[in-house]
Design an enzyme around this catalytic site. Sequence first.
Site, PDB file in Angstrom:
ATOM      1  N   THR A  35      35.439  44.412  38.378  1.00  0.00           N
ATOM      2  CA  THR A  35      36.152  43.250  38.910  1.00  0.00           C
ATOM      3  C   THR A  35      35.283  42.000  38.875  1.00  0.00           C
ATOM      4  O   THR A  35      34.047  42.081  38.990  1.00  0.00           O
ATOM      5  CB  THR A  35      36.575  43.510  40.371  1.00  0.00           C
ATOM      6  OG1 THR A  35      37.075  42.308  40.958  1.00  0.00           O
ATOM      7  CG2 THR A  35      35.409  43.997  41.214  1.00  0.00           C
ATOM      8  N   TYR A  52      34.591  45.126  48.903  1.00  0.00           N
ATOM      9  CA  TYR A  52      35.195  45.591  47.649  1.00  0.00           C
ATOM     10  C   TYR A  52      34.284  45.278  46.467  1.00  0.00           C
ATOM     11  O   TYR A  52      33.948  46.153  45.655  1.00  0.00           O
ATOM     12  CB  TYR A  52      36.560  44.936  47.468  1.00  0.00           C
ATOM     13  CG  TYR A  52      37.163  45.103  46.100  1.00  0.00           C
ATOM     14  CD1 TYR A  52      37.446  46.367  45.602  1.00  0.00           C
ATOM     15  CD2 TYR A  52      37.462  43.997  45.307  1.00  0.00           C
ATOM     16  CE1 TYR A  52      38.001  46.527  44.334  1.00  0.00           C
ATOM     17  CE2 TYR A  52      38.021  44.145  44.056  1.00  0.00           C
ATOM     18  CZ  TYR A  52      38.291  45.413  43.565  1.00  0.00           C
ATOM     19  OH  TYR A  52      38.836  45.562  42.317  1.00  0.00           O
TER      20      TYR A  52
END
Length: 337
Positions: free
Chosen positions: A127, A151
């Site tokens: 990501t 995250y």
Amino acid sequence: MTSPHQTLAGRDFIVAGGAGYIGSHVCKSIADLGGVPITFDNLSAGHAHAVQWGPLVDVDLRDREATSQAFNHYEHVKTVIHLASSIEVGTGEKEPAQFYDNNVSAALNLLLAMNETQADRLIFSSTCATYGETQNMPLVETELQNPVSVYGKTKLAIEHMIQSFHKAYDLKYVTLRYFNASGADESGLIGEEHNPETHLIPIALEAAAGRRPKMKIFGTNYQTPDGTCLRDYIHVNDIAEAHILSEFAFDKGLTHAEVNIGTGRPISNLEILKTVEAVTGLAVPFDAAPPRAGDVTKLYADSGRAKAVLGFTPSHSDITNIIKTAWRFHSQKWNHD
């Protein structure tokens, strides 16, 4: 872009998280080229009905023994695509232990299981959140990675593990740092189905259709042209294409790479709402809300390396097309509710 003459016939792939949003589109792309995607998923966030192009193996990657057994059953598979993870940024801030367990521990088990079989190619779903807050836009892969969210920190930890396995065990890998996955397959068969839904475009579509009350725009005083966050929206079918191109890059001798998967076009939250209104002909009611913990002001990609290393150029990611395909999928789903 893949050539019409390229094929995956005769190849099986383990797709961890293949019942999820991006995973199901990757599986369809593999099958469209003649390959067989074998979905490993515990269905904690994915959907059995999204597994339409190959077998479903119910396995929780946090269970090392079960993961090893599942891999041994498919010990002939060479390429593993790892998309299984917890993704909701807010939850990660409140429940970091859950995120480190489900993301990092599970990834380690997957890597260990690969070592026990013939699987020596890994395509990892990472990501842009690994970069954190920076003013250097568009983002290049050499940018310092300093994630601000749990995250992003878990994904960066997995990237480091993969790099270590590459050096120690000759694991070949491509790490794909996605920007904002969005849209749905043109067939309408699969699309975004998170529960609860936390992504802007499906929430805006639900608000426009009257299926939820006023939505919230988190942060309206960012240092951006209209005060809302800027993001890089990449169509999920373009992301799926990047996985296919990664496999063909391995065939050509690629041993490792980290690449951004985005368009390089920053789009604000308010621009998304305006496009939803233009596509649907419906107003999107919203209230302004404070920024969320872990969110950064702007994120958009330099996609030069993806083009150079993988031959990747997005072809589905015009924002109007993204929202049209998402609207088609959700409309069809709601008609069957």
